[in-house]
Write a protein that holds these residues in place. Structure first.
Motif, mmCIF file in Angstrom:
data_model
loop_
_atom_site.group_PDB
_atom_site.id
_atom_site.type_symbol
_atom_site.label_atom_id
_atom_site.label_comp_id
_atom_site.label_asym_id
_atom_site.label_seq_id
_atom_site.Cartn_x
_atom_site.Cartn_y
_atom_site.Cartn_z
ATOM 1 N N PHE A 284 0.843 -1.202 0.000
ATOM 2 C CA PHE A 284 0.000 0.000 0.000
ATOM 3 C C PHE A 284 0.873 1.244 0.000
ATOM 4 O O PHE A 284 0.634 2.200 -0.747
ATOM 5 N N LEU A 285 1.920 1.250 0.829
ATOM 6 C CA LEU A 285 2.829 2.392 0.885
ATOM 7 C C LEU A 285 3.538 2.604 -0.447
ATOM 8 O O LEU A 285 3.675 3.724 -0.927
ATOM 9 N N HIS A 286 3.978 1.504 -1.067
ATOM 10 C CA HIS A 286 4.659 1.611 -2.364
ATOM 11 C C HIS A 286 3.723 2.182 -3.421
ATOM 12 O O HIS A 286 4.100 3.079 -4.183
ATOM 13 N N ARG A 287 2.514 1.678 -3.461
ATOM 14 C CA ARG A 287 1.570 2.081 -4.494
ATOM 15 C C ARG A 287 1.085 3.511 -4.304
ATOM 16 O O ARG A 287 0.671 4.163 -5.254
ATOM 17 N N HIS A 288 1.146 3.995 -3.068
ATOM 18 C CA HIS A 288 0.650 5.343 -2.794
ATOM 19 C C HIS A 288 1.774 6.349 -2.644
ATOM 20 O O HIS A 288 1.605 7.406 -2.053
ATOM 21 N N GLY A 289 2.943 6.000 -3.151
ATOM 22 C CA GLY A 289 4.011 6.970 -3.267
ATOM 23 C C GLY A 289 4.687 7.351 -1.976
ATOM 24 O O GLY A 289 5.156 8.475 -1.825
ATOM 25 N N ALA A 290 4.766 6.421 -0.968
ATOM 26 C CA ALA A 290 5.455 6.744 0.274
ATOM 27 C C ALA A 290 6.949 6.891 0.023
ATOM 28 O O ALA A 290 7.515 6.233 -0.861
ATOM 29 N N PRO A 291 7.645 7.751 0.771
ATOM 30 C CA PRO A 291 9.095 7.894 0.622
ATOM 31 C C PRO A 291 9.805 6.568 0.826
ATOM 32 O O PRO A 291 9.368 5.725 1.617
ATOM 33 N N GLU A 292 10.912 6.381 0.145
ATOM 34 C CA GLU A 292 11.635 5.119 0.208
ATOM 35 C C GLU A 292 12.066 4.780 1.627
ATOM 36 O O GLU A 292 12.030 3.645 2.052
ATOM 37 N N LYS A 293 12.466 5.769 2.415
ATOM 38 C CA LYS A 293 12.905 5.530 3.784
ATOM 39 C C LYS A 293 11.786 4.911 4.604
ATOM 40 O O LYS A 293 11.987 3.964 5.346
#
Length: 300
Positions: A284-293
């Motif tokens: 979910f974080l990856h798909r919603h553009g969360a920072p890499e850190k």
């Protein structure tokens, strides 16, 4: 939940004078059980407006705000005027024609999910049905709020609009021509839903909800099933996971921190989150553009 948008759907009519519309791209990985709004809007149609469909890909609900027209659906013919509300969907052939002298002004909402079909059935508006409501202004205000949320395109617009759609179904249930006992049951259901919405962080079970609403667990379960909401526990779980998604979408908390706020361990939270949203918290974080850190820390 950050909505995905696409080019304007091909099924939208061009026979309109003015319109205010929004639409989301369906997430093919999302669960097919959950209610999810896909689009909607308001249209002032052109005098020649005619729609003739053998089917429609999604569930749809329309409310006439003004003007006159004719509807053929489910083998029946209906006169359309202010306060007429009708539903259609896959396999429900329908024809809508406006009166050229008094063009239709109408709202529409498109949505998906078995839950959506159950909610339509619970208010006596399954695909192919048409009836008239007597407090169109209240219902119109609710639909306008959904449209406003959709067109703003905020990160969680689709999730918020879906919650507003549930409220709309409750309002439509209350304005039906039902016996007093059924109307009272809907009021009780609405009170229980509001209790969950306000206290979902502190209640854990259907028994907790029943105690807080001063009803028996058995009666609570019957209410939810009767009105198309599944079980009280499933509604409570969905509410918790929507909050969990909002916390993750903020980008300020790790998965384990979100789980702690929901009083769950990280493994349980991830398992329930994926069951409700169809994707793990990390994805979910990856798909919603969360920072890499943030994503990297959540993998630890």
């Amino acid at each position: 939940m950050r909505p995905t948008r696409s080019s304007e759907p091909s099924f939208l009519s061009r026979q309109v004078t003015r319109a205010k519309r929004f639409y989301f791209t369906q997430d093919t990985e999302a669960p097919h059980e959950e209610l999810a709004i896909l689009g909607g809007g308001w249209e002032l149609v052109a005098p020649e407006y005619t729609i003739n469909r053998d089917t429609f890909p999604w569930l749809a609900l329309e409310l006439v705000a003004g003007g006159r027209g004719r509807l053929s659906i489910g083998g029946k013919h209906h006169s359309l005027g202010r306060g007429a509300v009708f539903a259609y969907g896959p396999g429900a052939a329908h024809r809508i024609a406006s009166d050229p002298k008094e063009p239709l002004s109408k709202y529409y909402l498109n949505f998906t999910g078995r839950e959506g079909a159950d909610l339509l059935a619970a208010i006596g508006l399954g695909p192919g049905c048409c009836r008239r409501i007597h407090n169109g202004d209240e219902v119109t205000d609710l639909i306008e709020a959904i449209i406003d949320e959709g067109v703003i395109a905020r990160p969680r617009a689709q999730a918020v609009a879906t919650l507003q759609l549930r409220i709309l179904f409750l309002k439509l249930a209350d304005v039906g021509d039902s016996p007093a006992g059924r109307l009272q049951s809907r009021k009780t259901l609405r009170r229980c839903l509001e209790f969950i919405d306000q206290n979902f962080l502190s209640v854990r079970t259907a028994a907790d909800v029943a105690r807080g609403c001063h009803v028996s667990v058995e009666h609570l379960s019957r209410l939810f099933k009767q009105h198309g909401y599944g079980s009280p526990y499933h509604y409570l779980t969905r509410r918790k996971m929507l909050h969990g998604a909002a916390l993750l979408d903020s980008g300020e908390l790790l998965v384990r921190e979100v789980a702690e706020r929901l009083e769950m361990d990280a493994f349980q939270f991830s398992r329930v989150f994926k069951r409700v949203h169809g994707v793990s918290p990390v994805n979910f974080l990856h798909r919603h553009g969360a920072p890499e850190k943030t994503s990297a820390e959540n993998r630890r």
